[in-house]
Design an enzyme around this catalytic site. Structure first.
Site, PDB file in Angstrom:
ATOM      1  N   ILE A 166       0.843  -1.191   0.000  1.00 33.71           N
ATOM      2  CA  ILE A 166       0.000   0.000   0.000  1.00 33.71           C
ATOM      3  C   ILE A 166       0.879   1.242   0.000  1.00 33.71           C
ATOM      4  O   ILE A 166       1.710   1.423   0.887  1.00 33.71           O
ATOM      5  CB  ILE A 166      -0.925   0.001   1.230  1.00 33.71           C
ATOM      6  N   CYS A 167       0.704   2.092  -0.993  1.00 32.12           N
ATOM      7  CA  CYS A 167       1.447   3.344  -1.085  1.00 32.12           C
ATOM      8  C   CYS A 167       2.946   3.063  -1.067  1.00 32.12           C
ATOM      9  O   CYS A 167       3.452   2.272  -1.868  1.00 32.12           O
ATOM     10  CB  CYS A 167       1.019   4.279   0.039  1.00 32.12           C
ATOM     11  N   ALA A 168       3.695   3.645  -0.132  1.00 35.75           N
ATOM     12  CA  ALA A 168       5.134   3.402  -0.038  1.00 35.75           C
ATOM     13  C   ALA A 168       5.447   2.007   0.471  1.00 35.75           C
ATOM     14  O   ALA A 168       6.616   1.625   0.549  1.00 35.75           O
ATOM     15  CB  ALA A 168       5.785   4.445   0.866  1.00 35.75           C
ATOM     16  N   THR A 170       2.842   2.954  -6.846  1.00 34.05           N
ATOM     17  CA  THR A 170       3.105   3.566  -5.546  1.00 34.05           C
ATOM     18  C   THR A 170       2.603   5.009  -5.621  1.00 34.05           C
ATOM     19  O   THR A 170       2.034   5.422  -6.629  1.00 34.05           O
ATOM     20  CB  THR A 170       4.592   3.495  -5.170  1.00 34.05           C
TER      21      THR A 170
END
Length: 326
Positions: free
Chosen positions: A111-113, A131
């Site tokens: 998730i994301c970073a 990302t």
């Protein structure tokens, strides 16, 4: 609340110091909502040592157990991120635990970073991944064996799924719920949470003015501010150069050097952003949206939406549909 007939599905959320709190809570709220509509998700949180972790917001999360104590089958392993991704990548015990658990999990989500610690395991090599848009170039540079999609809200490649920034973890989780339980349950969860079933477009919908790579050139800054303040204005290259008191050739060079776009591309993206805001906030007919955002016609508006965002203006307005990309 519906009694669940669905098979039990074990979610394991990894947590660690510096984690973005919404990366954790957003997806878990999706699963909790899905449980209200027939899901049977069992949620467990775990840190490397089982101790509480401090999030970006300064709040502490108390995990259920340590990662070393995870001795049960994991259906979906979720790895959130921290803005200073290099700190997560440098955490050898964390990467070791993720590597071990990801090898056995049915689905692995970054998730994301969270794409960075997942990438550090080597498991994303040769795969597509997403990302946060601000970190896409970093991910591509640090892990050149990964095909980074800088625009996607989420990307699924085999049993690995990665998402764009922060709230996109909700989109990712909704897509997984839909795959597990069908569109009706995912739609119900989305409506309960008051979020899009499918976010229109991709990360390219986010502010071009904010995302442009500006230097210190005061001439170009004034031009950019003028375009942003009045998307409907006369923003041909000749008109902008005349207002700025420079040649068209010089302004062209400034646009390329400072924004990475041509002047026409920048103007188009600002107008597109203005149209998005109008579609999101009102119910004006498309001819009014086109006129107010600076497009010459509804057809030009439609073509631009389709080419840049991959959706029509009408689809952009449509909130609760499916998590599959339009």
């Amino acid at each position: 609340m519906n009694g669940s007939l669905a098979p039990s599905h074990q979610i394991l959320m990894v947590v660690f110091d510096g984690v973005q709190i919404l990366d954790v809570t957003g997806p878990l709220e999706v699963y909790a909502a899905a449980n209200e509509y027939g899901g049977n998700y069992r949620i467990t949180t775990a840190s490397v040592d089982g101790k509480p972790v401090t999030t970006t917001a300064g709040l502490q999360l108390v995990p259920d157990l340590s990662l070393a104590d995870v001795d049960f089958p994991v259906d979906t392993l979720m790895i959130p991120g921290r803005p200073d991704w290099w700190a997560a990548v440098a955490d050898a015990p964390l990467i070791e635990c993720i590597t071990r658990l990801a090898a056995a999990a049915d689905t692995v989500a970054g998730i994301c970073a969270g794409a960075f610690p997942l990438a550090a395991t080597g498991l994303l090599d040769g795969r597509r991944a997403a990302t946060h848009w601000r970190l896409a170039a970093d991910l591509a540079a640090r892990y050149p064996c990964i095909e980074v999609d800088s625009d996607a809200i989420f990307v699924r490649d085999g049993r690995f799924i990665t998402s764009a920034g922060i709230t996109a973890g909700i989109d990712l989780a909704l897509s997984l719920v839909e795959a597990d339980l069908g569109a009706d349950v995912a739609r119900a969860a989305a409506k309960y949470l008051v979020v899009f079933m499918a976010r229109p477009g991709g990360q390219s919908q986010f502010s071009v003015r904010q995302g442009a790579k500006y230097g210190t050139d005061s001439v170009l800054r004034k031009v950019l501010d003028d375009v942003t303040a009045d998307p409907r204005g006369d923003h041909t290259l000749a008109a902008m150069a005349a207002r700025a008191g420079v040649s068209e050739r010089h302004l062209t060079r400034l646009f390329r050097a400072e924004t990475g776009m041509s002047a026409a591309q920048f103007v188009e993206r600002i107008r597109l952003e203005a149209a998005q805001a109008l579609l999101e906030s009102g119910s004006d007919p498309l001819d009014s949206v086109a006129r107010r955002s600076g497009f010459r016609s509804v057809e030009t508006l439609r073509r631009t939406f389709q080419r840049v965002l991959g959706v029509t203006p009408g689809c952009y307005r449509d909130r609760f549909r499916t998590t599959r990309r339009v």
